[in-house]
Design an enzyme around this catalytic site. Structure first.
Site, PDB file in Angstrom:
ATOM      1  N   ARG A   2      14.909  82.985 -46.115  1.00  0.00           N
ATOM      2  CA  ARG A   2      14.829  84.347 -45.603  1.00  0.00           C
ATOM      3  C   ARG A   2      16.078  85.147 -45.963  1.00  0.00           C
ATOM      4  O   ARG A   2      16.675  85.788 -45.120  1.00  0.00           O
ATOM      5  CB  ARG A   2      14.666  84.335 -44.076  1.00  0.00           C
ATOM      6  CG  ARG A   2      13.476  83.557 -43.600  1.00  0.00           C
ATOM      7  CD  ARG A   2      12.240  84.437 -43.504  1.00  0.00           C
ATOM      8  NE  ARG A   2      11.136  83.696 -42.923  1.00  0.00           N
ATOM      9  CZ  ARG A   2      10.775  83.803 -41.650  1.00  0.00           C
ATOM     10  NH1 ARG A   2      11.395  84.630 -40.855  1.00  0.00           N
ATOM     11  NH2 ARG A   2       9.773  83.109 -41.198  1.00  0.00           N
ATOM     12  N   ARG A   6      14.623  90.702 -43.017  1.00  0.00           N
ATOM     13  CA  ARG A   6      14.596  92.096 -42.624  1.00  0.00           C
ATOM     14  C   ARG A   6      15.992  92.611 -42.390  1.00  0.00           C
ATOM     15  O   ARG A   6      16.184  93.660 -41.839  1.00  0.00           O
ATOM     16  CB  ARG A   6      13.739  92.247 -41.368  1.00  0.00           C
ATOM     17  CG  ARG A   6      12.265  92.082 -41.679  1.00  0.00           C
ATOM     18  CD  ARG A   6      11.473  91.771 -40.451  1.00  0.00           C
ATOM     19  NE  ARG A   6      11.691  90.400 -40.027  1.00  0.00           N
ATOM     20  CZ  ARG A   6      11.057  89.831 -39.014  1.00  0.00           C
ATOM     21  NH1 ARG A   6      10.196  90.527 -38.321  1.00  0.00           N
ATOM     22  NH2 ARG A   6      11.291  88.575 -38.706  1.00  0.00           N
ATOM     23  N   ARG A  15      10.039  98.361 -47.078  1.00  0.00           N
ATOM     24  CA  ARG A  15       8.989  98.081 -46.086  1.00  0.00           C
ATOM     25  C   ARG A  15       8.478  99.344 -45.399  1.00  0.00           C
ATOM     26  O   ARG A  15       7.361  99.380 -44.893  1.00  0.00           O
ATOM     27  CB  ARG A  15       9.499  97.080 -45.048  1.00  0.00           C
ATOM     28  CG  ARG A  15       9.374  95.645 -45.471  1.00  0.00           C
ATOM     29  CD  ARG A  15       7.929  95.138 -45.452  1.00  0.00           C
ATOM     30  NE  ARG A  15       7.529  94.742 -44.101  1.00  0.00           N
ATOM     31  CZ  ARG A  15       6.600  95.338 -43.399  1.00  0.00           C
ATOM     32  NH1 ARG A  15       5.963  96.386 -43.881  1.00  0.00           N
ATOM     33  NH2 ARG A  15       6.283  94.886 -42.194  1.00  0.00           N
ATOM     34  N   ASP A  51       5.580  84.296 -48.891  1.00  0.00           N
ATOM     35  CA  ASP A  51       5.512  83.735 -47.540  1.00  0.00           C
ATOM     36  C   ASP A  51       4.712  82.441 -47.584  1.00  0.00           C
ATOM     37  O   ASP A  51       3.781  82.317 -48.380  1.00  0.00           O
ATOM     38  CB  ASP A  51       4.862  84.714 -46.557  1.00  0.00           C
ATOM     39  CG  ASP A  51       5.114  84.265 -45.117  1.00  0.00           C
ATOM     40  OD1 ASP A  51       6.165  84.620 -44.567  1.00  0.00           O
ATOM     41  OD2 ASP A  51       4.277  83.521 -44.566  1.00  0.00           O
ATOM     42  N   TYR A 128      -0.306  76.970 -37.995  1.00  0.00           N
ATOM     43  CA  TYR A 128      -0.746  78.378 -38.000  1.00  0.00           C
ATOM     44  C   TYR A 128      -2.269  78.476 -38.098  1.00  0.00           C
ATOM     45  O   TYR A 128      -2.897  79.299 -37.431  1.00  0.00           O
ATOM     46  CB  TYR A 128      -0.103  79.156 -39.156  1.00  0.00           C
ATOM     47  CG  TYR A 128       1.334  79.510 -38.883  1.00  0.00           C
ATOM     48  CD1 TYR A 128       1.657  80.602 -38.081  1.00  0.00           C
ATOM     49  CD2 TYR A 128       2.372  78.750 -39.410  1.00  0.00           C
ATOM     50  CE1 TYR A 128       2.980  80.927 -37.815  1.00  0.00           C
ATOM     51  CE2 TYR A 128       3.687  79.069 -39.150  1.00  0.00           C
ATOM     52  CZ  TYR A 128       3.991  80.156 -38.346  1.00  0.00           C
ATOM     53  OH  TYR A 128       5.291  80.464 -38.083  1.00  0.00           O
TER      54      TYR A 128
HETATM   55  O1  1CP Z   1      14.201  86.138 -48.795  1.00  0.00           O
HETATM   56  C1  1CP Z   1      13.191  85.926 -48.138  1.00  0.00           C
HETATM   57  O2  1CP Z   1      12.778  86.700 -47.281  1.00  0.00           O
HETATM   58  C2  1CP Z   1      12.501  84.660 -48.475  1.00  0.00           C
HETATM   59  C3  1CP Z   1      11.061  84.705 -48.417  1.00  0.00           C
HETATM   60  C4  1CP Z   1      10.398  84.100 -47.184  1.00  0.00           C
HETATM   61  C5  1CP Z   1      10.298  82.750 -46.852  1.00  0.00           C
HETATM   62  C6  1CP Z   1      10.988  81.558 -47.496  1.00  0.00           C
HETATM   63  C7  1CP Z   1       9.642  84.829 -46.233  1.00  0.00           C
HETATM   64  C8  1CP Z   1       9.488  86.290 -46.191  1.00  0.00           C
HETATM   65  N1  1CP Z   1       9.023  83.924 -45.399  1.00  0.00           N
HETATM   66  C9  1CP Z   1       9.409  82.665 -45.735  1.00  0.00           C
HETATM   67  C10 1CP Z   1       8.962  81.389 -45.163  1.00  0.00           C
HETATM   68  C11 1CP Z   1       8.237  81.353 -43.878  1.00  0.00           C
HETATM   69  N2  1CP Z   1       7.326  82.226 -43.374  1.00  0.00           N
HETATM   70  C12 1CP Z   1       8.313  80.285 -42.982  1.00  0.00           C
HETATM   71  C13 1CP Z   1       9.148  79.052 -43.210  1.00  0.00           C
HETATM   72  C14 1CP Z   1      10.578  79.400 -43.060  1.00  0.00           C
HETATM   73  C15 1CP Z   1      11.015  79.462 -41.659  1.00  0.00           C
HETATM   74  O3  1CP Z   1      10.900  78.441 -40.998  1.00  0.00           O
HETATM   75  O4  1CP Z   1      11.520  80.513 -41.263  1.00  0.00           O
HETATM   76  C16 1CP Z   1       7.472  80.553 -41.881  1.00  0.00           C
HETATM   77  C17 1CP Z   1       7.281  79.679 -40.683  1.00  0.00           C
HETATM   78  C18 1CP Z   1       6.844  81.774 -42.154  1.00  0.00           C
HETATM   79  C19 1CP Z   1       5.819  82.457 -41.308  1.00  0.00           C
HETATM   80  C20 1CP Z   1       6.163  83.861 -41.036  1.00  0.00           C
HETATM   81  N3  1CP Z   1       6.183  84.851 -41.959  1.00  0.00           N
HETATM   82  C21 1CP Z   1       6.522  84.447 -39.804  1.00  0.00           C
HETATM   83  C22 1CP Z   1       6.433  83.778 -38.476  1.00  0.00           C
HETATM   84  C23 1CP Z   1       7.507  82.927 -38.001  1.00  0.00           C
HETATM   85  C24 1CP Z   1       7.102  82.452 -36.621  1.00  0.00           C
HETATM   86  O5  1CP Z   1       7.976  82.534 -35.764  1.00  0.00           O
HETATM   87  O6  1CP Z   1       5.943  82.035 -36.394  1.00  0.00           O
HETATM   88  C25 1CP Z   1       6.800  85.808 -40.008  1.00  0.00           C
HETATM   89  C26 1CP Z   1       7.224  86.847 -39.018  1.00  0.00           C
HETATM   90  C27 1CP Z   1       6.605  86.033 -41.387  1.00  0.00           C
HETATM   91  C28 1CP Z   1       6.749  87.305 -42.085  1.00  0.00           C
HETATM   92  C29 1CP Z   1       7.811  87.366 -43.104  1.00  0.00           C
HETATM   93  N4  1CP Z   1       7.975  86.492 -44.138  1.00  0.00           N
HETATM   94  C30 1CP Z   1       9.011  86.902 -44.939  1.00  0.00           C
HETATM   95  C31 1CP Z   1       9.528  88.125 -44.384  1.00  0.00           C
HETATM   96  C32 1CP Z   1      10.617  88.942 -44.975  1.00  0.00           C
HETATM   97  C33 1CP Z   1       8.780  88.405 -43.233  1.00  0.00           C
HETATM   98  C34 1CP Z   1       8.906  89.620 -42.341  1.00  0.00           C
HETATM   99  C35 1CP Z   1       7.819  90.555 -42.666  1.00  0.00           C
HETATM  100  C36 1CP Z   1       8.169  91.995 -42.416  1.00  0.00           C
HETATM  101  O7  1CP Z   1       8.912  92.563 -43.222  1.00  0.00           O
HETATM  102  O8  1CP Z   1       7.671  92.542 -41.416  1.00  0.00           O
END
Ligand code: 1CP
Length: 321
Positions: A2, A6, A15, A51, A128
């Site tokens: 990540r 954000r 976004r 994602d 999920y």
């Molecule tokens: O630089 C980056 O942002 C890397 C890209 C990336 C990665 C590696 C994103 C973008 N998501 C992920 C992996 C991811 N997504 C995981 C595994 C990593 C971790 O454990 O954090 C998981 C569980 C998710 C699922 C996910 N996607 C969630 C839910 C988390 C939860 O608490 O259940 C959410 C909110 C997202 C959305 C998401 N993914 C990535 C971003 C930047 C965002 C936010 C979306 C937005 O801009 O609103």
């Protein structure tokens, strides 16, 4: 992990104009987001912007990133019949936009930094799919696991196969390392991990290993599972901040590397305190080869950007000594 998240204002500006899935599905934009952290900080690698849940959408379960709500699956998988209904299509087709993002990002990165690809691990994807959203107690997931183990194993097998296809396609498109995110597997005790997860992870990681790129096997809350995760596979095991890095590495043995393990919330501390935390972690790693400095989990959205810059500088300075 990540990196873009954000917390970068450039990301938030993008976004404001595009939905999250739209960003992921537009390779020129997704490649741009992949490069944002690289342009701002002297980090040593880039992580693909995508994602872990993108692989679920082509299975026909109705994936949506709802505003303020996180991801939602409109048709959760709770029964044997639901598992049977999951649709199957080649990832080269359904996730072609990710593969194109990889090619664009690699062309831009050149020799500046390697690109890390990633995928969700079967258990975390299943959580999920079955819950329909993030969860605290994983009641539906464990109900399926304990109540219909055959359906559970069929689901895990299907997810493991898709993960392998997806990771192999990412490697063919140009990623130079991959991380498998089993972010929520720490909700299981060791006996359940051994029975319901390990065989699928072992099969998936063995298949991925044949591609010859380094694999990082990541989870959180996994201090009771580390040896089992190592036995499942991966060149590097991800550690969160709840474990002492030296102690965990001692348990894992010298045959694997470790990644971690700064508490993401430590980035809210003053820069001098961040530096002290970084120094402590590097001290625990003791200069041994095979340590990837990282956070123990993702960068939080409210993280001050200058604090991330201070951390990157501190790690480079302290590890150059
Ligand atoms: O630089 C980056 O942002 C890397 C890209 C990336 C990665 C590696 C994103 C973008 N998501 C992920 C992996 C991811 N997504 C995981 C595994 C990593 C971790 O454990 O954090 C998981 C569980 C998710 C699922 C996910 N996607 C969630 C839910 C988390 C939860 O608490 O259940 C959410 C909110 C997202 C959305 C998401 N993914 C990535 C971003 C930047 C965002 C936010 C979306 C937005 O801009 O609103």
């Amino acid at each position: 992990m990540r990196q873009a998240g954000r917390f970068l204002p450039e990301y938030r500006a993008l976004r404001a104009q595009h939905g999250f899935l739209e960003l992921c599905k537009t390779p020129a934009l997704a490649a741009e987001v992949t490069l944002l952290p690289i342009r701002r900080f002297p980090v040593d690698a880039a992580i693909l912007f995508a994602d872990i849940l993108l692989v679920l959408e082509p299975m026909g379960v109705g994936l949506e990133f709802a505003k303020g709500d996180g991801p939602v699956i409109h048709h959760p998988v709770r029964t044997r019949e639901d598992v049977g209904r999951l649709t199957r299509a080649p990832v080269q087709m359904t996730l072609a936009f990710v593969l194109e993002t990889i090619r664009l990002a690699r062309a831009e990165l050149g020799a500046r930094a390697p690109l890390i690809g990633f995928a969700g691990a079967p258990f975390t994807l299943a959580s999920y799919l079955v819950e329909g959203r993030g969860s605290r107690n994983y009641v539906h997931t464990k109900t399926l696991m304990y109540g219909d183990p055959r359906a559970w194993h069929a689901l895990m097998e299907r997810l493991a196969e898709t993960t392998v296809d997806y990771v192999q396609a990412q490697i063919a498109a140009g990623v130079q390392a991959v991380q498998l995110f089993d972010s929520w597997v720490g909700c299981l005790g060791p006996d359940d991990y051994r029975e319901y997860v390990l065989p699928h992870m072992r099969a998936a990681l063995a298949a991925i290993a044949t591609a010859g790129v380094p694999v990082i096997h990541f989870g959180t809350g996994t201090s009771a599972l580390l040896e089992l995760m190592r036995d499942a596979g991966g060149d590097v095991i991800g550690l969160d901040w709840r474990v002492d890095l030296a102690e965990a590495w001692g348990r894992l043995g010298p045959g694997v590397g470790v990644q971690g393990n700064l508490d993401p919330v430590a980035l809210f501390a003053p820069p001098e305190e961040i530096r002290r935390h970084a120094a402590r972690i590097l001290g625990r790693a003791g200069g041994r080869p095979g340590h990837i400095f990282n956070l123990g989990h993702g960068v939080l959205p409210e993280t001050p950007v200058e604090h991330v810059a201070a951390l990157v500088d501190a790690v480079h300075e302290l590890s150059a000594r």
